[in-house]
Scaffold this motif. Sequence first.
Motif, short mmCIF file in Angstrom:
data_model
loop_
_atom_site.label_atom_id
_atom_site.label_comp_id
_atom_site.label_asym_id
_atom_site.label_seq_id
_atom_site.Cartn_x
_atom_site.Cartn_y
_atom_site.Cartn_z
N THR A 264 0.78 -1.24 0.00
CA THR A 264 0.00 0.00 0.00
C THR A 264 0.81 1.29 0.00
O THR A 264 0.22 2.37 0.00
N GLU A 265 2.15 1.21 0.00
CA GLU A 265 2.94 2.43 0.14
C GLU A 265 4.00 2.57 -0.95
O GLU A 265 4.59 1.58 -1.39
N VAL A 266 4.21 3.83 -1.35
CA VAL A 266 5.28 4.20 -2.27
C VAL A 266 6.22 5.15 -1.53
O VAL A 266 5.76 6.07 -0.84
N VAL A 267 7.52 4.94 -1.67
CA VAL A 267 8.52 5.78 -1.00
C VAL A 267 9.23 6.63 -2.05
O VAL A 267 9.63 6.13 -3.10
N ALA A 268 9.37 7.92 -1.75
CA ALA A 268 10.07 8.84 -2.65
C ALA A 268 10.64 9.99 -1.83
O ALA A 268 10.32 10.14 -0.64
N SER A 269 11.47 10.80 -2.48
CA SER A 269 12.11 11.93 -1.80
C SER A 269 11.36 13.23 -2.11
O SER A 269 11.07 13.52 -3.27
N ASP A 270 11.09 14.02 -1.05
CA ASP A 270 10.42 15.30 -1.26
C ASP A 270 11.35 16.36 -1.82
O ASP A 270 10.94 17.50 -2.07
N ALA A 271 12.62 16.00 -2.01
CA ALA A 271 13.59 16.92 -2.61
C ALA A 271 13.90 16.55 -4.04
O ALA A 271 14.74 17.20 -4.68
N THR B 16 5.65 -1.51 1.92
CA THR B 16 6.30 -0.80 0.82
C THR B 16 6.22 -1.61 -0.47
O THR B 16 6.67 -2.76 -0.53
N ALA B 17 5.66 -0.98 -1.49
CA ALA B 17 5.61 -1.62 -2.81
C ALA B 17 6.77 -1.17 -3.67
O ALA B 17 7.46 -2.00 -4.28
N VAL B 18 7.00 0.15 -3.73
CA VAL B 18 7.96 0.73 -4.66
C VAL B 18 8.74 1.84 -3.98
O VAL B 18 8.18 2.62 -3.21
N VAL B 19 10.03 1.92 -4.29
CA VAL B 19 10.87 3.05 -3.90
C VAL B 19 11.42 3.68 -5.17
O VAL B 19 12.02 3.00 -6.00
N LEU B 20 11.17 4.98 -5.32
CA LEU B 20 11.70 5.75 -6.46
C LEU B 20 12.71 6.75 -5.94
O LEU B 20 12.39 7.56 -5.07
#
Length: 409
Positions: free
Chosen positions: A118-125, A169-173
């Motif tokens: 259910t979650e995607v991880v990414a950078s706010d920068a 976590t499903a995906v990390v971009l």
Amino acid sequence: MTLTYDDAVALDLADPLAAYRDEFLLGDDPVAYLDGNSLGRPPRRTLERVESLLRHEWGQRLIRSWEDGWLDLPEQVGDRLAEACLGAAAGQTVIAESTSVNLFKALHAACGLREGRTEVVASDADFPTDRYLVESVAAARGMTVRWLSPDVVEGVSRAELNDVLSERTAVVLLSHVDYRSGVLLDMAAVTEQVHAVGAVVIWDLCHSAGVIPLELDALGVDLAVGCTYKYLNAGPGAPAFVYVAERHLGAVSQPITGWWSSSDRFAMGPSYEADRSIRAMLSGTAYVPGIVAVDASVSLVAEAGIKAIREKAVALTEHCVALADAWLVPHGFTIASPRDPARRGGHVTVQGPRAREVADAMYAAKVIPDFRNPDMIRLGLSPLTTSYAELWTALDLTRQIVEGGSIES
């Protein structure tokens, strides 16, 4: 000791890549071009290749050129780029559309590989497009975004990443090289960390393709995207690339299901059935002029060798940091890039309270950097086109600007 102009000239004379400058249209305006990390200079062979396409393949052969070879260009040129730059075997990379479109496809495809998470991880920068697409894809799929907030110079740390990774976590971009500071992430360590929780990793390679040796296959990367108009010099808005590891082919699905990704594109059947090869990531008709421009430009990188390119990138950025320390830091600027060259891509960023004013004055002096809000000046050093003397001249003119002196042109 600070590099002198004579030192810079001597470095150019000893540079094994110096001859490649003659492969590009240079001219004498601007005086120094330090924005090759945004738009590379035009290679002569690219212009010749595109002209030949227009005059002969299109002009004379017309529609017959599809059967003559155009139909296979996305995969063929993708394979050449993969071999020259990505450390990837054939059959996993295609040239198509823009980075944004390819990233949209890759995000959906990656999420589909981990249904139920259910979650995607990414950078706010990260670059705006990456952030916007993460938000839109997560919203469309009913998923939650877990945002990282890395230090601009240090980049995403393993501890920060560990705090947000879980069985959800499903995906990390992530971007391999930060578009602002140039900080280079440890692709091997991050990929391993993401895989340890069973998630899929997507790498944005826009600021590393063509300037940093990559080993996508060896490191077990799942998917990657990147543009071709920076260090790959394929021209403004040139088609991008998307990589999908062979182990995922046949399982990935993407939402822009055009006829070029169907299992039999000329069947014109009543329903869509995806091809099980890398062609599944294609959509509509290939933009042939753009793809042949990529092909011609990638051939330069292949000839020069990505390791030699990286070695010069390190040398150029080291001298850039040293000159900025000597000439700009005393006037209130700071180096907003890693000082360890092993953690730095192909550009150096300086930061200061007068950055916008200084960048405008650099433009007026025909030194072309890249300004990034609110106070960053990126100095892009493209190894095939940037000379040491050009770098020295650019920093010397910038020194005169920050000192408030006159500029001699």
